[in-house]
Each structure stands twice: as structure tokens, then as C-alpha cells.
Design an enzyme around this catalytic site. Structure first.
Site, mmCIF file in Angstrom:
data_model
loop_
_atom_site.group_PDB
_atom_site.id
_atom_site.type_symbol
_atom_site.label_atom_id
_atom_site.label_comp_id
_atom_site.label_asym_id
_atom_site.label_seq_id
_atom_site.Cartn_x
_atom_site.Cartn_y
_atom_site.Cartn_z
ATOM 1 N N SER A 175 0.858 -1.176 0.000
ATOM 2 C CA SER A 175 0.000 0.000 0.000
ATOM 3 C C SER A 175 0.902 1.235 0.000
ATOM 4 O O SER A 175 2.070 1.142 0.383
ATOM 5 C CB SER A 175 -0.867 0.016 1.262
ATOM 6 N N TYR A 214 -2.354 -0.896 10.450
ATOM 7 C CA TYR A 214 -2.315 -1.204 9.012
ATOM 8 C C TYR A 214 -0.992 -0.746 8.393
ATOM 9 O O TYR A 214 -0.307 -1.516 7.717
ATOM 10 C CB TYR A 214 -3.494 -0.521 8.325
HETATM 11 N N1 LIG Z 1 -8.571 -0.719 -1.793
HETATM 12 C C1 LIG Z 1 -7.561 0.072 -1.538
HETATM 13 O O1 LIG Z 1 -7.730 1.302 -1.581
HETATM 14 C C2 LIG Z 1 -6.205 -0.495 -1.203
HETATM 15 C C3 LIG Z 1 -5.131 0.386 -1.168
HETATM 16 C C4 LIG Z 1 -3.870 -0.109 -0.866
HETATM 17 C C5 LIG Z 1 -3.691 -1.462 -0.624
HETATM 18 N N2 LIG Z 1 -4.755 -2.317 -0.650
HETATM 19 C C6 LIG Z 1 -4.508 -3.723 -0.353
HETATM 20 O O2 LIG Z 1 -5.076 -4.545 -1.347
HETATM 21 C C7 LIG Z 1 -5.345 -5.830 -0.796
HETATM 22 C C8 LIG Z 1 -6.733 -6.280 -1.216
HETATM 23 O O3 LIG Z 1 -7.697 -5.445 -0.604
HETATM 24 P P1 LIG Z 1 -9.032 -4.952 -1.316
HETATM 25 O O4 LIG Z 1 -8.926 -3.488 -1.479
HETATM 26 O O5 LIG Z 1 -9.322 -5.783 -2.487
HETATM 27 O O6 LIG Z 1 -10.091 -5.188 -0.132
HETATM 28 P P2 LIG Z 1 -11.290 -6.249 0.045
HETATM 29 O O7 LIG Z 1 -12.251 -6.088 -1.062
HETATM 30 O O8 LIG Z 1 -11.755 -6.080 1.427
HETATM 31 O O9 LIG Z 1 -10.578 -7.649 -0.120
HETATM 32 C C9 LIG Z 1 -9.779 -8.197 0.888
HETATM 33 C C10 LIG Z 1 -9.511 -9.656 0.567
HETATM 34 O O10 LIG Z 1 -8.645 -10.206 1.578
HETATM 35 C C11 LIG Z 1 -9.197 -11.419 2.032
HETATM 36 N N3 LIG Z 1 -8.873 -11.669 3.442
HETATM 37 C C12 LIG Z 1 -9.146 -10.896 4.514
HETATM 38 N N4 LIG Z 1 -8.762 -11.500 5.647
HETATM 39 C C13 LIG Z 1 -8.237 -12.707 5.279
HETATM 40 C C14 LIG Z 1 -7.698 -13.809 5.993
HETATM 41 N N5 LIG Z 1 -7.631 -13.817 7.326
HETATM 42 N N6 LIG Z 1 -7.268 -14.885 5.298
HETATM 43 C C15 LIG Z 1 -7.350 -14.902 3.941
HETATM 44 N N7 LIG Z 1 -7.846 -13.893 3.220
HETATM 45 C C16 LIG Z 1 -8.303 -12.813 3.883
HETATM 46 C C17 LIG Z 1 -10.702 -11.273 1.848
HETATM 47 O O11 LIG Z 1 -11.294 -12.558 1.670
HETATM 48 P P3 LIG Z 1 -12.162 -13.356 2.794
HETATM 49 O O12 LIG Z 1 -12.885 -12.328 3.594
HETATM 50 O O13 LIG Z 1 -13.045 -14.234 1.984
HETATM 51 O O14 LIG Z 1 -11.137 -14.128 3.581
HETATM 52 C C18 LIG Z 1 -10.779 -10.490 0.553
HETATM 53 O O15 LIG Z 1 -10.741 -11.363 -0.552
HETATM 54 C C19 LIG Z 1 -5.163 -5.694 0.715
HETATM 55 O O16 LIG Z 1 -3.932 -6.266 1.116
HETATM 56 C C20 LIG Z 1 -5.153 -4.203 0.926
HETATM 57 O O17 LIG Z 1 -4.410 -3.845 2.061
HETATM 58 C C21 LIG Z 1 -6.017 -1.855 -0.944
#
Ligand SMILES: NC(=O)c1ccc[n+]([C@@H]2O[C@H](COP(=O)([O-])OP(=O)(O)OC[C@H]3O[C@@H](n4cnc5c(N)ncnc54)[C@H](OP(=O)(O)O)[C@@H]3O)[C@@H](O)[C@H]2O)c1
Ligand SMILES: *[C@@H]1O[C@H](CO)[C@@H](O)[C@H](O)[C@H]1NC(C)=O
Ligand SMILES: CC(=O)N[C@H]1CO[C@H](CO)[C@@H](O)[C@@H]1O
Length: 312
Positions: free
Chosen positions: A186, A199
Site C-alpha cells: 500500500s 495497518y
Molecule cells: N482498496 C484500496 O484502496 C487499497 C489500497 C492499498 C492497498 N490495498 C490492499 O489490497 C489488498 C486487497 O484489498 P481490497 O482493497 O481488495 O479489499 P477487500 O475487497 O476487502 O478484499 C480483501 C480480501 O482479503 C481477504 N482476506 C481478509 N482476511 C483474510 C484472511 N484472514 N485470510 C485470507 N484472506 C483474507 C478477503 O477474503 P475473505 O474475507 O473471503 O477471507 C478479501 O478477498 C489488501 O492487502 C489491501 O491492504 C487496498
């Protein structure tokens, strides 16, 4: 006379600088697009493990790699959501033959199960070519009021989970002298903002781990790509923990206005194809914040103190 001279100058400028420059830049842009498209072809048939594939960025990455003919392994806790993603993938009309997606349940916080997960992938797919450490969770809350559980759980899911999975796939990658580890970190792995301490700390840890890994893996021909997104429109803020560890459950404005996950996934795929060491995919403001933190830190610290929610 003067005007004529000026006109000549303008003419001269276009003829010898403007036009060649435009043609040059355009040619370069077209050639690099063609070469990228050609390079993407190597993804055909590669085994790509994507954690957090049940939602958001991971789901979009699954679509992007599947479309290039990769064998995608969809991993997360919610099996029903993974099955939905698999159905969506198989409903796509593709030009090239596709590989059946594999659905495997995975809880990143359950560190004892990670090796078992990887051996299941080996049993089904033979190998892992690319591991994408994407699964993760965010939070909202001050250091003072957030429970210790929140700090621990986020570190387990975002950091230790990725470390464990990476360690589990390394021996075979080293043996084969080939492989690629990708981290979805991130912008908050590069700078820390108030009310996100747990985070930001987990993502900073990920960045440090990735840098050490890259150095150690060079001799084994294993590539490491660290991707740092800014705001992407996903369920990240909905799924974030609040100070007591329950669901925050709010769609943040900045997230809602972020890049689409599909656009981000295409950019990320290209970065993987180019074997970038690192890639920041972000709006201008977070990039500017990274610049401030590194070159005028005191200005950054002052701005962040203004941003912090007043707590008592
Ligand atoms: N969206 C943004 O603005 C942003 C910015 C910077 C970085 N990121 C990073 O991008 C990545 C994906 O996030 P996203 O934005 O796509 O959010 P999201 O839609 O909430 O997706 C998060 C994913 O992580 C999985 N997850 C959560 N806890 C878990 C666990 N204990 N074991 C296995 N899987 C788990 C969830 O699946 P289940 O709930 O089914 O387990 C879900 O598929 C994250 O690492 C986040 O920090 C996002
Ligand atoms: C966190 O969310 C839960 C469930 O919605 C709520 O009961 C609790 O008050 C929230 N905690 C804080 C500190 O906001
Ligand atoms: C396995 C793999 O993709 N290795 C590549 C890593 O990056 C170098 C260039 O930096 C390539 O030469 C390797 O083929």
C-alpha cells in the site's frame, strides 16, 4: 521584418523539434505496448496463486491473469465467494484456451495451515510460478483506543500470513531456479497516516521483508515485485476493523472515488510482466505525500498532526 523572423522561428521549431519529438514519443509508446502484449504471452499456463481472491483487487487480478491463460488458484476464507468468482471466470468468452480455476480455502491468520495449503496447491497444480500476497485487512482507529487484538490480528493477516506463504513456496522455486513473489502492499507501506497505525505498520513490515527477500533471491533467479496502491474502489474500508475489532462497515469517500479494481489489476499485471522491483499505482496526492515524507519530513509530520482525529 520582426514578425517574419518570428514566424520562421515557429516554423523551424515545429520542423526540427516539435514534429520529431511527437513522432518519437508516439512510436516509443506504440512499440512498448506491442512488446508488453508479447511479453504477457508467457503467463499462458503459469500457476498463479492469488490470496484474497474473493473480493476487490484479488478478484480483479484473478480475471486479469485468467484472461492471459494462467491457471489461477483462488484463495481466501469465504469459499462461497471464491466459487462465485470461479463461475464468473468460466462465464467469460475468451479467445485463447483457459485453465480451470482452482478454489482453495485459506485463512492467512492460521499460520500452522500455510504449508499444508501450499502442498495442496502442489498436489493439484504441480508447482507455483507466481504467488500474489494480496489478502489483507485495514482498520480505523487511534492507537490509544484500539485494542491490542486489532494490532495483533492485522499483523497476522497482512504480514505473518504473507511471510508464511512465501516461505512455504520458496524451497521449490529455488530448486526450479524460477518463480515470482508479488506483494500487494500500500502507499501506507511507504508513509504512515494517523488512525491507521496497525495497518501502516503491517505494510511497512511487508516492504522491508520484500526488500530483504529480493536481495536474497537474486542468486536463485526469483523475482520480487512490491506493489503499492493508493485508493482503489473495493470493500476495504467496509471490511476494516474498528477500534474494538468489529467491522468498520463504512464506505470511505476516498475509497469510493478510487481507481476501479479492474484498471488497477491490469496495471499490476503489466508490472508483474515487466518484473518491476516496485510499482506505485496511485493518485497524485498520495504520491506527493511520499515525496514530502522523504524530502521535507517536518512538513509531512505537521500536516499529519492536523489530519489526526482529536481523541480524549
Ligand atoms: N482498496 C484500496 O484502496 C487499497 C489500497 C492499498 C492497498 N490495498 C490492499 O489490497 C489488498 C486487497 O484489498 P481490497 O482493497 O481488495 O479489499 P477487500 O475487497 O476487502 O478484499 C480483501 C480480501 O482479503 C481477504 N482476506 C481478509 N482476511 C483474510 C484472511 N484472514 N485470510 C485470507 N484472506 C483474507 C478477503 O477474503 P475473505 O474475507 O473471503 O477471507 C478479501 O478477498 C489488501 O492487502 C489491501 O491492504 C487496498
Ligand atoms: C465497533 O463496531 C461494533 C459493532 O458495530 C460497535 O458495537 C462498537 O461500538 C464499535 N466500536 C467502536 C470503538 O467504534
Ligand atoms: C523467474 C523469473 O522471472 N526470473 C527473472 C527475474 O528477472 C530477471 C531480470 O531482472 C530475469 O532475467 C529473470 O528471468
Amino acid at each position: 521584418m520582426k514578425i517574419l523572423n518570428d514566424l520562421n522561428l515557429v516554423n523551424w521549431y515545429f520542423k526540427y523539434i516539435g514534429i520529431p519529438l511527437t513522432v518519437g514519443v508516439a512510436t516509443y509508446a506504440i512499440l512498448s505496448q506491442i512488446s508488453l502484449r508479447r511479453k504477457r504471452a508467457y503467463l499462458n499456463g503459469k500457476v498463479v496463486v492469488i490470496t484474497g481472491a474473493s473480493s476487490g483487487i484479488g478478484e480483479a487480478l484473478a480475471h486479469a491473469f485468467y484472461q492471459e491463460g494462467s491457471k489461477v488458484v483462488l484463495a481466501a476464507r469465504r469459499k462461497s465467494e471464491l466459487e462465485r468468482v470461479k463461475r464468473d471466470l468460466q462465464a467469460k468468452k475468451l479467445e485463447k484456451p483457459s485453465q480451470e480455476p482452482i478454489v482453495l480455502e485459506l485463512d492467512l491468520a492460521n499460520l500452522d495451515q500455510l504449508e499444508n495449503f501450499v502442498s495442496n496447491v502442489y498436489k493439484i497444480c504441480g508447482n507455483v510460478d507466481i504467488l500474489i500476497n494480496n489478502g489483507g485487512v485495514s482498520h480505523r482507529g487511534s492507537i490509544l483506543h484500539s485494542k491490542m487484538e486489532v494490532f495483533k490480528n492485522i499483523m497476522y493477516i497482512n504480514y505473518f500470513g504473507s511471510v508464511g506463504l512465501t516461505k512455504a513456496v520458496l524451497p521449490r522455486m529455488i530448486e526450479r531456479k524460477s518463480g515470482h513473489i508479488v506483494f500487494i502492499s500500500s502507499v501506507q507501506g511507504l508513509i504512515a497516516i494517523p488512525d491507521r497505525a496497525a495497518y501502516a505498520a503491517s505494510k511497512h513490515a511487508m516492504q522491508a521483508f520484500g526488500d530483504s527477500l529480493r536481495a536474497e533471491m537474486k542468486q536463485h533467479n526469483i523475482n520480487v515485485t512490491m506493489i503499492s496502491p493508493g485508493y482503489i474502489k473495493t470493500a476495504i474500508s467496509l471490511n476494516a476493523f474498528n477500534e474494538s475489532g468489529s467491522n468498520h462497515g463504512v464506505m470511505d469517500k476516498s475509497t469510493a472515488e478510487g481507481f476501479s479494481a479492474e484498471y488497477a489489476a491490469q496495471q499490476m499485471l503489466d508490472s508483474v510482466v515487466k518484473k518491476d522491483n516496485e510499482f506505485v499505482i496511485s493518485q497524485l496526492l498520495p504520491k506527493f505525500a511520499i515525496f514530502l515524507r522523504h524530502f521535507v519530513p517536518n512538513v509531512y509530520f505537521w500536516l499529519m498532526s492536523k489530519r489526526a482525529v482529536k481523541t480524549n
